[in-house]
Each structure stands twice: as structure tokens, then as C-alpha cells.
Enzyme design. Structure first.
Site, short mmCIF file in Angstrom:
data_model
loop_
_atom_site.label_atom_id
_atom_site.label_comp_id
_atom_site.label_asym_id
_atom_site.label_seq_id
_atom_site.Cartn_x
_atom_site.Cartn_y
_atom_site.Cartn_z
N ASP A 58 4.79 7.82 -8.67
CA ASP A 58 5.82 7.28 -9.56
C ASP A 58 7.03 8.22 -9.57
O ASP A 58 6.89 9.43 -9.39
CB ASP A 58 5.24 7.14 -10.98
CG ASP A 58 6.11 6.25 -11.85
OD1 ASP A 58 7.03 5.59 -11.33
OD2 ASP A 58 5.85 6.21 -13.08
N GLY A 59 8.20 7.63 -9.78
CA GLY A 59 9.40 8.44 -9.97
C GLY A 59 10.41 8.40 -8.83
O GLY A 59 11.38 9.15 -8.85
N TRP A 92 14.20 9.88 -9.21
CA TRP A 92 14.57 10.95 -8.26
C TRP A 92 15.92 10.60 -7.61
O TRP A 92 16.81 11.44 -7.53
CB TRP A 92 13.48 11.08 -7.19
CG TRP A 92 13.68 12.17 -6.20
CD1 TRP A 92 13.25 13.46 -6.28
CD2 TRP A 92 14.38 12.08 -4.95
NE1 TRP A 92 13.63 14.17 -5.16
CE2 TRP A 92 14.32 13.35 -4.33
CE3 TRP A 92 15.05 11.04 -4.28
CZ2 TRP A 92 14.89 13.61 -3.09
CZ3 TRP A 92 15.63 11.31 -3.05
CH2 TRP A 92 15.55 12.58 -2.46
N SER A 111 2.31 -2.64 -6.68
CA SER A 111 1.44 -3.34 -7.64
C SER A 111 1.74 -4.83 -7.67
O SER A 111 2.80 -5.27 -7.20
CB SER A 111 1.63 -2.74 -9.04
OG SER A 111 2.89 -3.15 -9.54
N THR A 112 0.83 -5.60 -8.26
CA THR A 112 1.09 -7.04 -8.39
C THR A 112 2.36 -7.26 -9.22
O THR A 112 3.10 -8.21 -8.98
CB THR A 112 -0.11 -7.76 -9.07
OG1 THR A 112 -0.55 -6.98 -10.19
CG2 THR A 112 -1.28 -7.94 -8.14
N ASN A 134 4.97 -5.33 -9.14
CA ASN A 134 6.17 -4.93 -8.38
C ASN A 134 6.87 -6.11 -7.68
O ASN A 134 8.04 -6.00 -7.30
CB ASN A 134 5.84 -3.85 -7.33
CG ASN A 134 5.57 -2.48 -7.91
OD1 ASN A 134 4.89 -1.66 -7.30
ND2 ASN A 134 6.11 -2.20 -9.09
C1 FPP Z 1 7.30 4.18 -8.03
O1 FPP Z 1 8.61 4.61 -8.17
C2 FPP Z 1 6.95 3.90 -6.68
C3 FPP Z 1 6.72 2.66 -6.17
C4 FPP Z 1 6.82 1.44 -6.97
C5 FPP Z 1 6.35 2.44 -4.80
C6 FPP Z 1 5.75 3.56 -4.06
C7 FPP Z 1 6.28 3.48 -2.70
C8 FPP Z 1 6.48 4.51 -1.85
C9 FPP Z 1 6.07 5.87 -2.18
C10 FPP Z 1 7.14 4.33 -0.53
C11 FPP Z 1 6.58 3.34 0.42
C12 FPP Z 1 5.10 3.36 0.57
C13 FPP Z 1 4.41 3.72 1.67
C14 FPP Z 1 2.93 3.65 1.64
C15 FPP Z 1 5.02 4.18 2.91
P1 FPP Z 1 9.56 3.80 -9.13
O2 FPP Z 1 10.44 2.96 -8.26
O3 FPP Z 1 8.78 3.04 -10.14
O4 FPP Z 1 10.34 4.98 -9.80
P2 FPP Z 1 10.99 4.99 -11.25
O5 FPP Z 1 9.89 4.77 -12.25
O6 FPP Z 1 11.56 6.37 -11.33
O7 FPP Z 1 12.04 3.93 -11.26
#
Ligand code: FPP
Length: 237
Positions: free
Chosen positions: A17-18, A22, A62-63, A65
Site C-alpha cells: 500500500d502507498g 508516494w 483487489s476486487t 480496485n
Molecule cells: C496500493 O497503492 C497498491 C495497489 C492498489 C496495487 C499494487 C500494485 C503494484 C505494487 C504494482 C503492480 C503489481 C505487480 C505485481 C507488478 P495505492 O494506489 O492504494 O496507494 P495510496 O493508498 O497511497 O493511494
């Protein structure tokens, strides 16, 4: 304190997460955060394998997302496809078996195709399982398990008395895998967000304040050391 390689968690789950925060901090768009987050995925998968973790489950999509803006979903799918293609040989060389938990059928067909190729290339790999949770939601997983069991009862293959905790576990995406010993969540949020709810019954939870793109092998090792100091009683004294 050194890391004791004899007492590693067998299964580690990570809620990555994050990425968005970032990117915001760096005055970049959210997609850049996901791009850097993909690099972290690469390095943490390698680190887990080097350290001797047997199962690593990464919550990648996630579902829920699917509700994100279309362009973000598209970018995440593209990054996923890129990861699966670019890491295929690396996974195989390091004997890491790719497995998907979640609704694989909801992913774009081109992504499914690349996933299937990598799954088949790595199917004999036995040093580590990399579970990518994609279009994954624990409530959906449990619902699906209950539907499967009910169908078997309708067909008289099972009776309601056969429903045990093991039977439920066997009908989840993680059947035949140990439950996670440790679940790490980055970015300082104290939530499970529909991740491995059944399997997390006795997992140790570690919340890191680091935003996922900044998460490192060094921090991962420190978290594993912290895990080794914990007294796991599984509800007993
Ligand atoms: C959360 O950050 C992260 C995700 C929803 C997706 C995770 C995806 C990756 C790490 C990259 C692609 C995956 C692979 C396996 C190559 P957020 O967008 O919720 O961050 P925030 O809460 O700071 O907005």
C-alpha cells in the site's frame, strides 16, 4: 540479533500500500507510484527467495480496485503484464512457482494468456510459491468456497456433517498451502482490507509506515527479526 533461518515464517503475505501517496509526495502522477511499486515487487520477490521464504502472497489487485478510474486500472494491468513477461525466466531460474489467487477470469485476456504461460513454465519450480492476489477479495473467496461445497451437497457427494474447517480451507484459493504466519502492510494503515480473512486467523500482523515503493530488503529482514521475537500462542497459554 541475527535472522534465524530455521525460524522463518513459512508463508508471508504483503498488503502493498502507498503507491499513490508516494507519487503525490514526489509530485508525480499515481501511475508513476505503481511503476516504482513494481520495481519493489521485483526486489522483494528476489529477497524472499534468497531468505528462504516458502510462500509469498502479494496483494496486487483487489476486487474493489476495479472501481478505480479506468486509466489507472489499465495502467495496473499493463504493469502486471510487463512484470509477468519480464520476470518469467528469472522466476523459473530461481525455482519460483507462480500461482494466482483471485478471479483470474476477470483479467484482460492478454494478461491471462501471459499469466498462463508463466504458470506453465514455472509449474515444476519448488523453492518458493509466489501467489499474486489479482482481482482477489477474501469474502468473494469464502463465498465461492461455500458455493462449491453446497454444489457437492446437492449432488450427494457430501453431507452437511462433512463440513469442517479443513474442508473450507481446501476449497479456498490457497488450498494445500499453509496459512500466512506473517502479514505485512505498508503505508501505516491498520486494516486487512479483505485480504486472506479466513487464513489470517492466527497470523502475526506487522504495520510498516514505509510507502510501498520505498520498502526494501533491509526493512523486510528487520520485520522478519521482529516476527522471530514474538510469542505465538495460537490462543493457548
Ligand atoms: C496500493 O497503492 C497498491 C495497489 C492498489 C496495487 C499494487 C500494485 C503494484 C505494487 C504494482 C503492480 C503489481 C505487480 C505485481 C507488478 P495505492 O494506489 O492504494 O496507494 P495510496 O493508498 O497511497 O493511494
Amino acid at each position: 540479533m541475527n535472522l534465524d533461518s530455521e525460524r522463518l515464517p513459512g508463508h508471508v503475505g504483503i498488503i502493498m500500500d502507498g503507491n499513490g501517496r508516494w507519487a503525490k509526495k514526489k509530485i508525480m502522477n499515481r501511475i508513476k507510484g505503481h511503476e516504482y511499486g513494481s520495481d519493489t515487487v521485483r526486489s522483494i520477490v528476489t529477497a524472499a527467495r534468497e531468505l528462504g521464504i516458502k510462500v509469498l502472497t502479494l496483494y496486487a489487485f483487489s476486487t474493489e480496485n476495479w472501481e478505480r478510474p479506468k486509466h489507472e486500472v489499465k495502467a495496473l494491468m499493463m504493469l502486471l503484464k510487463k512484470y509477468i513477461i519480464s520476470q518469467r525466466l528469472e522466476l523459473s531460474k530461481n525455482s519460483i512457482r507462480l500461482n494466482i489467487i483471485g478471479q483470474k477470469h476477470r483479467l484482460p485476456l492478454d494478461v491471462q494468456k501471459e499469466i498462463d504461460t508463466t504458470i506453465s513454465l514455472t509449474k515444476e519450480c519448488d523453492k518458493m510459491i509466489l501467489n499474486l492476489a489479482l482481482s482477489y477479495g477474501a469474502r468473494e473467496e469464502i463465498t465461492f468456497a461455500v458455493q462449491n461445497i453446497a454444489r457437492k451437497i446437492e449432488l450427494n457427494e457430501l453431507s452437511s456433517k462433512d463440513i469442517t474447517q479443513d474442508l473450507i480451507s481446501d476449497n479456498l484459493y490457497t488450498s494445500s498451502m499453509p496459512d500466512p504466519d506473517l502479514i505485512i502492510r505498508t503505508s501505516g494503515e491498520y486494516r486487512l482490507s479483505n485480504f486472506l480473512l479466513w487464513q489470517a486467523a492466527y497470523s502475526e500482523i506487522y504495520i510498516s509506515n514505509t510507502l510501498w515503493p520505498d520498502f526494501s530488503k533491509e526493512e523486510f529482514i528487520e520485520i522478519l527479526k521482529n516476527f522471530q521475537k514474538r510469542d505465538r500462542r495460537f490462543g493457548k497459554v
